[in-house]
Design an enzyme around this catalytic site. Structure first.
Site, mmCIF file in Angstrom:
data_model
loop_
_atom_site.group_PDB
_atom_site.id
_atom_site.type_symbol
_atom_site.label_atom_id
_atom_site.label_comp_id
_atom_site.label_asym_id
_atom_site.label_seq_id
_atom_site.Cartn_x
_atom_site.Cartn_y
_atom_site.Cartn_z
ATOM 1 N N TRP A 1 26.807 5.004 -21.707
ATOM 2 C CA TRP A 1 25.658 4.143 -21.958
ATOM 3 C C TRP A 1 26.128 2.697 -21.783
ATOM 4 C CZ3 TRP A 1 20.553 5.012 -23.037
ATOM 5 C CH2 TRP A 1 19.810 3.876 -23.389
ATOM 6 N N ASP B 1 0.798 -1.218 0.000
ATOM 7 C CA ASP B 1 0.000 0.000 0.000
ATOM 8 C C ASP B 1 0.844 1.288 0.000
ATOM 9 O OD1 ASP B 1 1.015 -0.401 2.522
ATOM 10 O OD2 ASP B 1 -0.808 0.222 3.576
ATOM 11 N N GLY C 1 12.778 10.270 -24.907
ATOM 12 C CA GLY C 1 12.999 10.055 -26.323
ATOM 13 C C GLY C 1 13.822 8.823 -26.587
ATOM 14 N N GLY C 2 15.042 9.018 -27.079
ATOM 15 C CA GLY C 2 15.893 7.903 -27.445
ATOM 16 C C GLY C 2 15.618 7.449 -28.859
ATOM 17 N N GLU D 1 16.649 12.083 -31.513
ATOM 18 C CA GLU D 1 17.516 11.498 -32.539
ATOM 19 C C GLU D 1 16.782 11.410 -33.881
ATOM 20 O OE1 GLU D 1 19.504 7.969 -31.127
ATOM 21 O OE2 GLU D 1 19.285 8.645 -29.078
ATOM 22 N N TYR D 2 16.833 12.447 -34.740
ATOM 23 C CA TYR D 2 17.617 13.674 -34.578
ATOM 24 C C TYR D 2 16.807 14.854 -35.095
ATOM 25 C CZ TYR D 2 21.534 10.610 -33.804
ATOM 26 O OH TYR D 2 22.354 9.646 -33.293
ATOM 27 N N MET E 1 27.172 12.121 -28.241
ATOM 28 C CA MET E 1 27.130 10.660 -28.335
ATOM 29 C C MET E 1 28.254 10.135 -29.230
ATOM 30 S SD MET E 1 23.000 10.068 -28.277
ATOM 31 C CE MET E 1 22.619 11.196 -29.610
ATOM 32 N N THR E 2 29.444 10.155 -28.682
ATOM 33 C CA THR E 2 30.654 9.803 -29.434
ATOM 34 C C THR E 2 30.894 8.301 -29.418
ATOM 35 O OG1 THR E 2 31.861 10.446 -27.427
ATOM 36 C CG2 THR E 2 31.809 12.031 -29.236
ATOM 37 N N TYR E 3 29.929 7.570 -29.911
ATOM 38 C CA TYR E 3 30.010 6.121 -30.052
ATOM 39 C C TYR E 3 29.021 5.720 -31.140
ATOM 40 C CZ TYR E 3 26.488 7.131 -26.468
ATOM 41 O OH TYR E 3 25.458 7.690 -25.752
ATOM 42 N N ASP E 4 29.031 4.450 -31.540
ATOM 43 C CA ASP E 4 28.169 3.962 -32.619
ATOM 44 C C ASP E 4 28.436 4.665 -33.944
ATOM 45 O OD1 ASP E 4 25.153 3.267 -30.680
ATOM 46 O OD2 ASP E 4 26.961 2.107 -30.997
ATOM 47 N N ASP F 1 16.643 13.476 -25.534
ATOM 48 C CA ASP F 1 17.429 12.662 -26.455
ATOM 49 C C ASP F 1 16.649 12.554 -27.764
ATOM 50 O OD1 ASP F 1 18.971 10.871 -27.809
ATOM 51 O OD2 ASP F 1 19.067 9.384 -26.232
ATOM 52 N N ASP G 1 16.247 15.635 -19.370
ATOM 53 C CA ASP G 1 17.217 15.455 -20.445
ATOM 54 C C ASP G 1 16.452 15.088 -21.710
ATOM 55 O OD1 ASP G 1 19.963 14.782 -21.591
ATOM 56 O OD2 ASP G 1 18.949 12.863 -21.790
#
Length: 636
Positions: free
Chosen positions: A616, A340, A367-368, A410-411, A476-479, A408, A406
């Site tokens: 991430w 409860d 988002g994402g 894209e884009y 986002m300095t990856y992928d 996110d 925040d």
């Protein structure tokens, strides 16, 4: 945040309040688990419309008029709009509106124009894409303001706003805010949009640090002989053919590459993403932040993700967010949830985490990759979107859990899982509305593309204009590369720098940070991104990067991607390239960051004067949090 070529991977005064650029198409970012986006706020407006046409003594400008509309007034602020009309018979190539406000009335944010002030005198100048007006055509720009005063002394292109002519000679308008390109250790090239004047522009004086360093006839200047790793501030002043000087452009700072920049006195950001869905198959819970030791080594958490639907912020997973019951052994403080109690789930566990670690700031990210498709509709009414986000984040049931929002997306004005066509100014307008609604006591941040290529995603939206409303950007300095290109070439998904044979120029961290700084965004607003996972191919025979493949390597949850905690044992690193690690094991080829490569990246981030780093996401790390520790140690 993929940045692949075919689809591109998965926050006043006298400075410009707004800039914009022509709508263009673009690329995307990460096809990872889901993806991140956060939202920030807007100014609510109660419709109270009234039209006022202003005129005052000015130089002749019979070819244009300007009228003012007070669109809304909500007591503590208002929304205003200027409409410029070409009443002549020839095309206008630029326009500038000037007006005076009484003391106490100010412009706080603007869109579709560059708005600057000198005391109580305000100037709105066209941006690059809306300066041309054919005969009979009109264009409007808007702004939010504070105070109760009405505008007076209106001029358009130096003449009276009602189209009448008056004798006189007015000084030039202010040039556009300088931007910088080609930044090196010892030089850079400035560019700015032209000033306007009824007699014509003769030349421009370029100032560095308040001292005049050059006079040029064009709208660019190459400065040289600078010191590496040093910040310089520039402004430009126009002179007309009568040798009158006008108002200064905005003062903008840029930092040369190289050298060591002193650390941010405010402390470095060490931010990790916590995913709501991690409590299911991954069996990763808030308590794991404590048992791994990571909670003691971070400053911020982004909770991912809230959804964006019908132009509003909405709950992502109600069960995981605030309903799932935790037993005593699963709970951060060892106390079981009851049937409860008013709040359970991740939100209650995050509340308990903050009680143990009061220094941690928690933001709700919206988002994402999967849920960014709703931002286009949100951008059509930024104030309403911001209000919805504020109502959700500040819900009384969990308002104490969150320290801000925040985004996110894209884009913006580019393509991710879907393509957005809301225009170059949409992201800036959204961030402005979020800041207005959430105020200065809450954090407003955004995850943004790291596409440093010419004409890529970072050139498609007004990230520089939006930066004034953000506390910081997570770049986002990856992928950059991955097995969505099933046959390769194999390449590290998070290269720090370029290297011989890199598949796409500009797809590396250094290029992204350099481009953002060149747009006038200081390093102190930028965080470097780290992936706690690897991306890989199978059917590979070549150990070095650049080999061919037959498809994505098998991953635990998704093909072509695997957690660091698995890869460190199943496919240990066999080499490094461009500041990150790679591994060849059997026919599989993986790239990922290790504690050693993260240490190198953190050293680079400090040299660049960055705000800090983010990653991430938590569940990809080892049970003792060795990657989070590498970030923490490297930023000290």
């Amino acid at each position: 945040m993929r940045q692949s070529a075919p689809r591109l991977p998965r926050t006043y005064g006298g400075a410009p309040l707004s800039t914009a650029s022509p709508p263009r198409t673009g690329r995307t970012r990460r096809s990872r688990f889901f993806t991140r986006v956060a939202a920030v706020v807007a100014a609510l407006a109660v419709p109270v419309t009234g039209l006022v046409a202003l005129a005052g003594p000015a130089q002749a400008a019979a070819s244009a008029t300007a009228t003012y509309t007070k669109v809304s007034d909500w007591g503590t602020g208002f929304e205003g709009k200027w409409t410029v009309k070409n009443t002549g018979t020839t095309t206008l190539t630029s326009w500038t509106v000037e007006w005076d406000y009484p003391a106490g009335t100010t412009v706080t944010s603007a869109w579709d124009a560059t708005v600057t002030s000198s005391g109580t005198h305000w100037t709105g100048k066209n941006v690059g894409w809306n300066g041309t007006l054919s005969p009979g055509a009109s264009i409007s720009f808007g702004f939010n303001g504070a105070g109760s005063g009405a505008p007076s002394g209106c001029k358009v292109n130096g003449g009276s706003c009602d189209g009448t002519t008056q004798p006189g000679d007015n000084p030039p308008s202010a040039p556009g805010a300088p931007t910088a390109g080609g930044i090196t250790d010892t030089g850079l090239t400035l560019s700015w949009s032209a000033a306007t004047d009824d007699k014509g522009i003769k030349n421009y004086d370029v100032y560095r640090g308040g001292a005049k360093i050059a006079t040029v006839t064009g709208t660019s200047y190459a400065d040289s002989g600078l010191t590496k790793g040093t910040t310089y501030t520039y402004n430009v002043v126009a002179r007309d053919t009568a040798d009158q000087t006008g108002a200064s452009s905005a003062h903008v700072s840029f930092t040369t590459t190289g050298g060591t920049v002193p650390p941010d006195p405010g402390g470095k950001v060490k931010l990790g993403y916590f995913t709501e869905w991690g409590v299911y198959g991954r069996n990763y819970h808030v308590k794991n932040l404590v048992t791994s030791g990571s909670a003691a080594k971070i400053t911020h958490i982004n909770y991912a993700f809230g959804n964006v639907q019908n132009g509003a912020c909405t709950i992502g997973d109600a069960y995981a967010d605030y309903d799932k019951a935790y037993t005593a052994d699963q709970s951060v403080d060892g106390v079981a949830d009851t049937w409860d109690q008013p709040l359970r789930g991740n939100f209650n566990q995050l509340r308990k985490l903050k009680a143990k670690y009061p220094n941690i700031k928690i933001l709700w990210s919206f988002g994402g990759w999967t849920w960014s498709g709703g931002f286009g509709q949100a951008a059509a009414n930024p104030a309403a979107f911001a209000q919805s986000c504020y109502n959700l984040v500040e819900d009384p049931r969990w308002a104490d859990v969150f320290d801000g929002i925040d985004i996110d997306w894209e884009y913006p004005n580019a393509c991710g899982l879907s393509c957005d066509t809301s225009g170059a100014a949409a992201f800036k307008n959204l961030m402005s509305a979020l800041r207005t609604k959430f105020g200065g006591s809450n954090l407003v941040t955004a995850a943004i593309s790291a596409d440093g290529s010419n004409g890529g995603k970072l050139d498609l939206a007004d990230y520089a204009g939006a930066a004034q409303y953000a506390d910081f950007y997570n770049v986002m300095t990856y992928d950059f590369f991955g097995a969505w290109d099933a046959k390769g070439p194999t390449a590290p998904h998070s290269p720090l720098t370029s290297y011989a044979g890199i598949p796409i120029a500009g797809f590396n961290s250094e290029a992204a940070i350099t481009k953002l700084k060149g747009k006038g965004i200081p390093g102190s607003k930028l965080n470097l991104g780290i992936g706690f996972y690897g991306r890989g191919w199978t059917g590979v025979t070549q150990a070095a990067p650049g080999g061919t493949a037959t498809g994505p390597a098998q991953g635990t949850y998704e093909q072509g991607i695997e957690d660091y905690k698995v890869l460190k044992n199943s496919c240990p690193a066999t080499g490094t390239v461009a500041g990150t690690a790679y591994a060849k094991c059997g026919s599989n080829w993986w790239s990922y960051d290790t504690p050693a490569t993260i240490a190198g990246k953190m050293t680079w981030a400090k040299q660049q004067g960055l705000k800090g780093a983010f990653f991430w996401e938590f569940s990809g790390d080892t049970t003792n949090g060795e990657l989070a520790n590498a970030i923490h140690t490297g930023l000290q």
